[in-house]
Motif scaffolding. Structure first.
Motif, PDB file in Angstrom:
ATOM      1  N   GLN A 133      -1.513   2.315   2.775  1.00 28.73           N
ATOM      2  CA  GLN A 133      -0.667   1.319   2.127  1.00 28.73           C
ATOM      3  C   GLN A 133      -1.159  -0.079   2.498  1.00 28.73           C
ATOM      4  O   GLN A 133      -1.418  -0.359   3.665  1.00 28.73           O
ATOM      5  N   CYS A 172      -1.324  -7.905  -1.967  1.00 30.57           N
ATOM      6  CA  CYS A 172      -0.260  -6.917  -2.141  1.00 30.57           C
ATOM      7  C   CYS A 172       1.054  -7.381  -1.514  1.00 30.57           C
ATOM      8  O   CYS A 172       2.132  -7.067  -2.032  1.00 30.57           O
ATOM      9  N   GLU A 173       0.985  -8.135  -0.443  1.00 30.47           N
ATOM     10  CA  GLU A 173       2.208  -8.721   0.128  1.00 30.47           C
ATOM     11  C   GLU A 173       2.845  -9.684  -0.877  1.00 30.47           C
ATOM     12  O   GLU A 173       4.074  -9.756  -0.991  1.00 30.47           O
ATOM     13  N   GLN A 174       2.023 -10.416  -1.608  1.00 28.18           N
ATOM     14  CA  GLN A 174       2.545 -11.319  -2.640  1.00 28.18           C
ATOM     15  C   GLN A 174       3.119 -10.516  -3.812  1.00 28.18           C
ATOM     16  O   GLN A 174       4.111 -10.923  -4.428  1.00 28.18           O
ATOM     17  N   THR A 221      -4.646  -7.091   1.420  1.00 32.10           N
ATOM     18  CA  THR A 221      -3.311  -6.979   2.018  1.00 32.10           C
ATOM     19  C   THR A 221      -2.455  -8.189   1.652  1.00 32.10           C
ATOM     20  O   THR A 221      -1.292  -8.040   1.258  1.00 32.10           O
ATOM     21  N   HIS A 222      -3.027  -9.380   1.737  1.00 33.34           N
ATOM     22  CA  HIS A 222      -2.291 -10.604   1.368  1.00 33.34           C
ATOM     23  C   HIS A 222      -1.860 -10.538  -0.102  1.00 33.34           C
ATOM     24  O   HIS A 222      -0.712 -10.857  -0.433  1.00 33.34           O
ATOM     25  N   GLU A 251       4.700  -7.812  -3.536  1.00 30.25           N
ATOM     26  CA  GLU A 251       6.051  -7.419  -3.111  1.00 30.25           C
ATOM     27  C   GLU A 251       7.059  -8.497  -3.510  1.00 30.25           C
ATOM     28  O   GLU A 251       8.162  -8.186  -3.970  1.00 30.25           O
ATOM     29  N   SER A 270       0.830  -2.620   1.390  1.00 30.41           N
ATOM     30  CA  SER A 270       2.168  -3.199   1.528  1.00 30.41           C
ATOM     31  C   SER A 270       3.144  -2.051   1.230  1.00 30.41           C
ATOM     32  O   SER A 270       2.706  -0.965   0.849  1.00 30.41           O
ATOM     33  N   PRO A 271       4.430  -2.252   1.380  1.00 32.04           N
ATOM     34  CA  PRO A 271       5.355  -1.128   1.193  1.00 32.04           C
ATOM     35  C   PRO A 271       5.240  -0.383  -0.145  1.00 32.04           C
ATOM     36  O   PRO A 271       5.395   0.832  -0.193  1.00 32.04           O
TER      37      PRO A 271
END
Length: 154
Positions: free
Chosen positions: A6, A43-45, A40-41, A47, A8-9
């Motif tokens: 994953q 995918c965090e965005q 990762t950054h 979210e 991000s979640p």
């Protein structure tokens, strides 16, 4: 069972790197370890975007692209897809690409570029890119078959 790591979640490495074109042409679209932080950054965005769009599932139609894949799909040589800092998305449960683009442009999310792509086609999508700082919040529209990027949402 999804065994892909994953990022991000709600977003896995597999969906961030998936490409039917790469599969069809046997192009290895694996993400280099040096770009893991960017992915990762991004995918965090995503979210945050998911939350803005009513927690409806997002479909990543294109995320990371190797230079070879980017060239085959006609991507810009300077595309943020090639640095794992951009994705093309759809969210059918929320609305059309135009509705998504309007909602994100009006939000306070920090993005570098938001492009409404091919808005006259049923397969329209939203391209959105993120930088770690120095985001321009540039909003553009690009029509299918036209190389011009128009300022704003058209």
């Amino acid at each position: 069972m999804n065994t892909s790591p994953q990022l991000s979640p709600h977003f896995s490495l597999r969906e961030f790197t998936a490409s039917a074109t790469a599969d069809r042409l046997n192009i290895d679209n694996s993400l280099p370890a040096t770009l893991q932080d960017n992915a990762t950054h991004t995918c965090e965005q995503l979210e945050k975007i998911r939350a803005i769009l009513g927690n409806n599932p997002l479909i990543i139609t294109s995320g990371w692209r190797t230079p070879a894949l980017n060239k085959v799909v006609g991507g810009s040589a300077s595309s943020d897809h090639a640095t794992a800092r951009a994705v093309d998305i759809r969210c059918p449960k929320f609305g059309t690409a135009r509705t998504i683009a309007r909602t994100l442009a009006a939000s306070d999310i920090e993005f570098d570029q938001l492009i409404l792509e091919s808005p006259t086609l049923p397969s329209a999508w939203v391209h959105i890119g993120f930088r770690k700082g120095a985001n321009r919040r540039q909003v553009l529209t690009k029509f299918a078959g036209d190389k011009t990027y128009y300022a704003g949402l058209k």
